[in-house]
Design a protein around this motif. Structure first.
Motif, PDB file in Angstrom:
ATOM      1  N   MET A   1       1.214  -1.128   0.441  1.00  0.00           N
ATOM      2  CA  MET A   1      -0.167   0.067   0.071  1.00  0.00           C
ATOM      3  C   MET A   1       0.491   1.351   0.185  1.00  0.00           C
ATOM      4  SD  MET A   1      -2.766   1.122   2.393  1.00  0.00           S
ATOM      5  CE  MET A   1      -3.968   2.579   3.078  1.00  0.00           C
ATOM      6  N   LYS A   2       0.847   1.957  -1.231  1.00  0.00           N
ATOM      7  CA  LYS A   2       1.798   3.040  -0.959  1.00  0.00           C
ATOM      8  C   LYS A   2       0.952   4.503  -0.822  1.00  0.00           C
ATOM      9  CE  LYS A   2       3.864   2.683  -5.596  1.00  0.00           C
ATOM     10  NZ  LYS A   2       3.846   3.350  -6.429  1.00  0.00           N
ATOM     11  N   PHE A   3       1.462   5.611   0.243  1.00  0.00           N
ATOM     12  CA  PHE A   3       0.756   6.676   1.148  1.00  0.00           C
ATOM     13  C   PHE A   3       1.019   7.725  -0.504  1.00  0.00           C
ATOM     14  CE2 PHE A   3       1.261  10.733   2.584  1.00  0.00           C
ATOM     15  CZ  PHE A   3       1.137  10.105   3.560  1.00  0.00           C
ATOM     16  N   ASN A   4      -0.241   8.833  -0.110  1.00  0.00           N
ATOM     17  CA  ASN A   4      -0.535   9.159  -1.093  1.00  0.00           C
ATOM     18  C   ASN A   4      -1.068  10.436  -0.298  1.00  0.00           C
ATOM     19  OD1 ASN A   4      -1.860  10.643  -3.043  1.00  0.00           O
ATOM     20  ND2 ASN A   4      -3.467   9.771  -3.879  1.00  0.00           N
ATOM     21  N   LEU A   5       0.079  11.082  -0.711  1.00  0.00           N
ATOM     22  CA  LEU A   5       0.283  12.454  -0.321  1.00  0.00           C
ATOM     23  C   LEU A   5      -1.150  13.076  -0.537  1.00  0.00           C
ATOM     24  CD1 LEU A   5       1.832  14.168   1.989  1.00  0.00           C
ATOM     25  CD2 LEU A   5       2.990  15.647  -0.254  1.00  0.00           C
ATOM     26  N   ALA A   6      -1.026  13.596  -1.590  1.00  0.00           N
ATOM     27  CA  ALA A   6      -2.406  14.871  -2.282  1.00  0.00           C
ATOM     28  C   ALA A   6      -3.378  14.068  -1.257  1.00  0.00           C
ATOM     29  CB  ALA A   6      -2.744  14.473  -3.165  1.00  0.00           C
ATOM     30  N   ALA A   7      -3.954  12.755  -1.387  1.00  0.00           N
ATOM     31  CA  ALA A   7      -4.900  12.332  -0.451  1.00  0.00           C
ATOM     32  C   ALA A   7      -5.432  12.633   0.820  1.00  0.00           C
ATOM     33  CB  ALA A   7      -5.688  11.155  -0.656  1.00  0.00           C
ATOM     34  N   TRP A   8      -4.383  12.545   1.862  1.00  0.00           N
ATOM     35  CA  TRP A   8      -3.954  12.711   3.138  1.00  0.00           C
ATOM     36  C   TRP A   8      -3.926  14.247   2.913  1.00  0.00           C
ATOM     37  CZ3 TRP A   8      -1.057  16.451   6.257  1.00  0.00           C
ATOM     38  CH2 TRP A   8      -0.900  15.455   7.607  1.00  0.00           C
TER      39      TRP A   8
END
Length: 97
Positions: A1-8
């Motif tokens: 699972m990748k961390f999505n900075l924009a969504a966060w």
């Protein structure tokens, strides 16, 4: 699972706004706290003297005007050098009709 900075960032707007405000305030404070004396203060002094004698030859200008002005200017303190030019003719840009 990748961390999505924009969504966060979209989900946590208050945190993003807080850090934006914090960085802006820190930048303004840092800019105002900068030292002002890093560059030494020095002045370049330069003098330009221009004289016109329309119709005079360069020799006449040299004898009667330029040499006398040079002698007067040499008495100034902190003088490094003098450069002079004597040219015959009318003023530049002035036309006789």
């Amino acid at each position: 699972m990748k961390f999505n900075l924009a969504a966060w960032c979209i989900k946590h707007k208050q945190v993003v706004y807080f850090f934006m405000a914090l960085i802006t305030i820190s930048g303004i404070y840092s800019f105002n706290a900068l030292g002002r004396s890093e560059d030494p203060k020095f002045v370049i002094r330069q003098m330009v003297i221009s004289c016109a004698w329309p119709g005079a030859t360069a020799d006449e200008m040299e004898q009667h005007v330029t040499s006398k002005i040079e002698k007067a200017v040499q008495s100034l303190p902190d003088l490094d050098y003098i450069t002079s030019y004597s040219r015959p003719g009318n003023l530049r840009g002035k036309r006789n009709y």
